[in-house]
Design a protein around this motif. Structure first.
Motif, PDB file in Angstrom:
ATOM      1  N   LYS A  35       0.838  -1.471   0.091  1.00 53.05           N
ATOM      2  CA  LYS A  35       0.077  -0.194  -0.261  1.00 53.05           C
ATOM      3  C   LYS A  35       0.986   1.201  -0.255  1.00 53.05           C
ATOM      4  N   GLY A  36       2.070   1.101   0.410  1.00 58.26           N
ATOM      5  CA  GLY A  36       2.137   2.887   0.795  1.00 58.26           C
ATOM      6  C   GLY A  36       3.736   2.438  -0.092  1.00 58.26           C
ATOM      7  N   GLU A  37       3.861   1.609  -1.268  1.00 56.87           N
ATOM      8  CA  GLU A  37       4.247   2.010  -2.619  1.00 56.87           C
ATOM      9  C   GLU A  37       3.169   2.375  -3.931  1.00 56.87           C
ATOM     10  N   VAL A  38       1.930   1.839  -3.449  1.00 50.49           N
ATOM     11  CA  VAL A  38       0.907   2.048  -4.214  1.00 50.49           C
ATOM     12  C   VAL A  38       0.930   4.348  -4.783  1.00 50.49           C
ATOM     13  N   VAL A  39       1.487   4.542  -2.452  1.00 49.11           N
ATOM     14  CA  VAL A  39       1.183   5.540  -2.982  1.00 49.11           C
ATOM     15  C   VAL A  39       2.145   6.447  -3.057  1.00 49.11           C
ATOM     16  N   GLU A  40       3.079   5.482  -2.895  1.00 50.67           N
ATOM     17  CA  GLU A  40       4.587   6.717  -3.569  1.00 50.67           C
ATOM     18  C   GLU A  40       4.489   7.301  -4.785  1.00 50.67           C
ATOM     19  N   TRP A  41       4.336   5.604  -5.737  1.00 49.78           N
ATOM     20  CA  TRP A  41       3.424   5.768  -6.996  1.00 49.78           C
ATOM     21  C   TRP A  41       2.823   6.382  -7.380  1.00 49.78           C
ATOM     22  N   PHE A  42       1.879   6.927  -6.319  1.00 48.33           N
ATOM     23  CA  PHE A  42       0.192   7.838  -6.826  1.00 48.33           C
ATOM     24  C   PHE A  42       0.564   9.457  -6.709  1.00 48.33           C
ATOM     25  N   LYS A  43       1.678   9.824  -5.822  1.00 49.01           N
ATOM     26  CA  LYS A  43       2.498  11.142  -5.832  1.00 49.01           C
ATOM     27  C   LYS A  43       3.151  11.636  -6.184  1.00 49.01           C
ATOM     28  N   TRP A  44       4.270  10.165  -7.217  1.00 51.28           N
ATOM     29  CA  TRP A  44       5.015  10.217  -8.071  1.00 51.28           C
ATOM     30  C   TRP A  44       4.069  10.611  -9.723  1.00 51.28           C
ATOM     31  N   ALA A  45       3.436  10.154  -9.362  1.00 55.57           N
ATOM     32  CA  ALA A  45       2.154   9.824 -11.001  1.00 55.57           C
ATOM     33  C   ALA A  45       1.412  11.533 -10.996  1.00 55.57           C
ATOM     34  N   THR A  46       1.239  11.490 -10.302  1.00 55.93           N
ATOM     35  CA  THR A  46       0.572  12.990  -9.982  1.00 55.93           C
ATOM     36  C   THR A  46       1.152  14.306 -10.055  1.00 55.93           C
ATOM     37  N   ASP A  47       2.174  13.907  -9.607  1.00 56.72           N
ATOM     38  CA  ASP A  47       3.260  15.113 -10.069  1.00 56.72           C
ATOM     39  C   ASP A  47       3.588  15.149 -11.292  1.00 56.72           C
ATOM     40  N   ARG A  48       4.306  13.753 -11.549  1.00 57.33           N
ATOM     41  CA  ARG A  48       4.983  13.584 -13.424  1.00 57.33           C
ATOM     42  C   ARG A  48       3.561  14.299 -14.009  1.00 57.33           C
ATOM     43  N   TYR A  49       2.220  14.308 -14.329  1.00 58.74           N
ATOM     44  CA  TYR A  49       1.507  14.865 -14.704  1.00 58.74           C
ATOM     45  C   TYR A  49       0.346  15.654 -14.515  1.00 58.74           C
ATOM     46  N   GLY A  50       0.966  16.350 -13.900  1.00 55.37           N
ATOM     47  CA  GLY A  50       0.290  17.518 -13.103  1.00 55.37           C
ATOM     48  C   GLY A  50      -1.223  17.504 -13.120  1.00 55.37           C
ATOM     49  N   VAL A  51      -1.059  16.140 -12.394  1.00 51.50           N
ATOM     50  CA  VAL A  51      -2.987  16.202 -11.633  1.00 51.50           C
ATOM     51  C   VAL A  51      -2.924  16.862 -10.273  1.00 51.50           C
ATOM     52  N   LYS A  52      -3.960  17.371 -10.429  1.00 55.91           N
ATOM     53  CA  LYS A  52      -4.094  18.699  -9.013  1.00 55.91           C
ATOM     54  C   LYS A  52      -5.217  17.694  -8.284  1.00 55.91           C
ATOM     55  N   ASP A  53      -5.329  18.202  -7.135  1.00 58.57           N
ATOM     56  CA  ASP A  53      -6.996  18.372  -6.240  1.00 58.57           C
ATOM     57  C   ASP A  53      -7.310  16.811  -6.204  1.00 58.57           C
ATOM     58  N   ILE A  54      -6.711  16.611  -5.575  1.00 54.92           N
ATOM     59  CA  ILE A  54      -6.650  14.538  -5.630  1.00 54.92           C
ATOM     60  C   ILE A  54      -5.968  14.067  -4.309  1.00 54.92           C
ATOM     61  N   TYR A  86     -13.187   7.208 -12.379  1.00 54.18           N
ATOM     62  CA  TYR A  86     -14.058   7.296 -11.187  1.00 54.18           C
ATOM     63  C   TYR A  86     -13.388   7.849  -9.772  1.00 54.18           C
ATOM     64  N   ARG A  87     -12.419   6.929  -9.791  1.00 57.98           N
ATOM     65  CA  ARG A  87     -11.202   7.583  -8.735  1.00 57.98           C
ATOM     66  C   ARG A  87     -10.811   9.219  -8.709  1.00 57.98           C
ATOM     67  N   VAL A  88     -10.508   9.363 -10.401  1.00 58.52           N
ATOM     68  CA  VAL A  88      -9.901  10.518 -10.938  1.00 58.52           C
ATOM     69  C   VAL A  88     -10.115  11.249 -12.668  1.00 58.52           C
ATOM     70  N   PRO A  89     -11.558  12.167 -12.404  1.00 56.32           N
ATOM     71  CA  PRO A  89     -12.219  12.138 -13.025  1.00 56.32           C
ATOM     72  C   PRO A  89     -11.390  13.361 -14.143  1.00 56.32           C
ATOM     73  N   GLN A  90     -10.469  13.779 -14.307  1.00 56.70           N
ATOM     74  CA  GLN A  90      -9.529  14.643 -14.908  1.00 56.70           C
ATOM     75  C   GLN A  90      -8.044  14.508 -14.215  1.00 56.70           C
ATOM     76  N   GLY A  91      -7.379  12.749 -15.140  1.00 57.12           N
ATOM     77  CA  GLY A  91      -6.093  12.462 -15.377  1.00 57.12           C
ATOM     78  C   GLY A  91      -6.365  11.737 -14.720  1.00 57.12           C
ATOM     79  N   GLY A  92      -7.187  10.455 -14.901  1.00 61.55           N
ATOM     80  CA  GLY A  92      -7.214   9.293 -14.703  1.00 61.55           C
ATOM     81  C   GLY A  92      -6.655   8.584 -15.545  1.00 61.55           C
ATOM     82  N   ASP A  93      -6.587   9.229 -16.992  1.00 62.01           N
ATOM     83  CA  ASP A  93      -6.031   8.624 -17.766  1.00 62.01           C
ATOM     84  C   ASP A  93      -5.056   8.056 -17.699  1.00 62.01           C
TER      85      ASP A  93
END
Length: 92
Positions: free
Chosen positions: A10-29, A51-58
């Motif tokens: 779970k911690g590694e998923v969160v680490e990836w999620f934080k990296w990916a949202t920063d990398r792709y500029g996905v905000k407010d998630i 469903y979880r990330v309407p703008q940037g989930g793709d």
């Protein structure tokens, strides 16, 4: 970052999620929409990401699928040479 997302904690998923949202500029998630391990993340399809990330989930889904494909191909290649596989690291 670990190479094989199927083995992420779970911690590694969160680490990836934080990296990916920063990398792709996905905000407010927040990470609370992805509180699962790698096996759980593997079960999500594009619709589930959107469903979880309407703008940037793709974008997140595409990044995750590339990692999953790369890990699967690497595992197959290593096993074809008789190499035991484990959770290899991959550095960006």
């Amino acid at each position: 970052m670990f190479l094989d997302p199927r083995t992420w904690t779970k911690g590694e998923v969160v680490e990836w999620f934080k990296w990916a949202t920063d990398r792709y500029g996905v905000k407010d998630i927040t990470t609370d929409k992805f509180l699962m391990n790698g096996k759980g993340l593997c079960m999500l399809n594009l619709e589930s990401f959107l469903y979880r990330v309407p703008q940037g989930g793709d974008l997140l889904y595409g990044d995750f699928q590339r990692r999953l494909h790369m890990a699967t191909q690497t595992t197959k290649a290593l096993e074809s040479y008789g190499v035991a596989t484990s959770n290899f690291y991959f550095v960006y």
